[in-house]
Every structure is written in C-alpha cells, then in structure tokens.
Design a protein around this motif. Structure first.
Motif, PDB file in Angstrom:
ATOM      1  N   TYR A  24       0.854  -1.038  -0.109  1.00 33.98           N
ATOM      2  CA  TYR A  24      -0.121  -0.073  -0.058  1.00 33.98           C
ATOM      3  C   TYR A  24       0.786   1.042   0.179  1.00 33.98           C
ATOM      4  O   TYR A  24       2.048   1.367   0.465  1.00 33.98           O
TER       5      TYR A  24
ATOM      6  N   ASP B 206       1.665   4.900   1.599  1.00 35.91           N
ATOM      7  CA  ASP B 206       1.770   5.149   3.051  1.00 35.91           C
ATOM      8  C   ASP B 206       0.423   6.099   3.267  1.00 35.91           C
ATOM      9  O   ASP B 206      -0.348   5.973   4.402  1.00 35.91           O
TER      10      ASP B 206
ATOM     11  N   LYS C  76      -2.427   3.347   3.769  1.00 31.84           N
ATOM     12  CA  LYS C  76      -2.111   2.348   4.728  1.00 31.84           C
ATOM     13  C   LYS C  76      -2.858   2.388   5.939  1.00 31.84           C
ATOM     14  O   LYS C  76      -3.045   3.510   6.656  1.00 31.84           O
ATOM     15  N   GLY C  77      -3.548   1.248   6.430  1.00 31.99           N
ATOM     16  CA  GLY C  77      -4.292   1.191   7.603  1.00 31.99           C
ATOM     17  C   GLY C  77      -5.778   1.621   7.163  1.00 31.99           C
ATOM     18  O   GLY C  77      -6.794   1.571   8.217  1.00 31.99           O
ATOM     19  N   ARG C  78      -6.139   2.281   6.016  1.00 32.20           N
ATOM     20  CA  ARG C  78      -7.308   2.755   5.769  1.00 32.20           C
ATOM     21  C   ARG C  78      -7.866   1.918   4.706  1.00 32.20           C
ATOM     22  O   ARG C  78      -9.206   1.817   4.763  1.00 32.20           O
TER      23      ARG C  78
ATOM     24  N   THR D 238      -8.031  -1.553   1.878  1.00 24.23           N
ATOM     25  CA  THR D 238      -7.623  -2.668   1.908  1.00 24.23           C
ATOM     26  C   THR D 238      -8.043  -3.344   0.382  1.00 24.23           C
ATOM     27  O   THR D 238      -9.049  -3.132   0.027  1.00 24.23           O
TER      28      THR D 238
ATOM     29  N   SER E  22     -12.403   5.269   6.442  1.00 26.24           N
ATOM     30  CA  SER E  22     -12.159   6.520   7.166  1.00 26.24           C
ATOM     31  C   SER E  22     -11.674   7.503   5.986  1.00 26.24           C
ATOM     32  O   SER E  22     -10.292   8.302   5.974  1.00 26.24           O
TER      33      SER E  22
END
Length: 121
Positions: free
Chosen positions: A59, A61, A64-66, A68, A84
């Motif tokens: 991903y 940066d 990333k984390g938001r 998928t 988000s």
C-alpha cells in the motif's frame, strides 16, 4: 489481454467508506498481479494498493491502515475497501492488471476506465 471495468465510486462524507470493484474478463484472472491507482485533478496518477497472484499486498503510505485490497479469483474481481475517507482521497480510481504486482504504472498492461470518488468535508 484482460479487460477491466471498475464500479462502486460515488460521493461520501469524510470519515465514510466505499468499496470499489474491478471486474475482469479475458485471460485467466488469477494469473495477474492487480493494482489500484488514483488521479486527482491536476495531479499525476499515483499508486494506492496492489495485490500479487499469491495474495501478497502493498500500500501507499497515504492509504495504509485505511484501504484494503482483496481479490476473488472465482468472481474474477478485485476490490478496494476504503475506510476513514478524507477529502484528499478525492480522485478517479483505476484498476490495473500486470504480470506482477508493482507500485509502478509501467508494470501494468491493462487499465480500466476509472471510477470517480469524491469525499466531502
């Protein structure tokens, strides 16, 4: 050659979610590395996420984390779940297919037509 068609874009408020889909036809879908890129007005097309044939992912940066990325090799479809969401995520989102997954546009041979995602504040 594989053909790609994206769907699922739309208008969403900041903090909301969308799921993009990219349906593939033509050559065997499971053979391809798949990527999602995005292009905001006046900016270069940039990498967002990619998934290998084996299932490995990478991903940017900024997402990333938001976001998928996932794929269903039975349905010949790759997805991008976006959570988000922020106004800066506003862009046309493109899926792409290539012999291997990569963060570089030049690695991909086939592209969809794009789907618009607009995030309001």
């Amino acid at each position: 050659q594989v053909q790609l068609v994206e769907s699922g874009g739309g208008l969403v408020q900041a903090g909301g979610s969308l799921r993009l889909s990219c349906a593939a036809s033509g050559r065997t879908f499971s053979y391809y590395g798949m990527g999602w890129f995005r292009q905001a007005p006046g900016k270069e097309r940039e990498f967002a996420a990619a998934m290998a044939r084996s299932g490995g992912t990478t991903y940017a940066d900024s997402v990333k984390g938001r976001f998928t990325i996932s794929r269903d090799n039975i349905k010949n479809t790759v997805y991008l779940q976006m959570n988000s969401l922020k106004p800066e995520d506003t862009a046309v989102y493109y899926c792409a297919a290539g012999d291997k997954y990569s963060v570089y546009r030049s690695s991909y041979d086939a592209w969809g037509q794009g789907t618009q995602v607009t995030v309001t504040s």
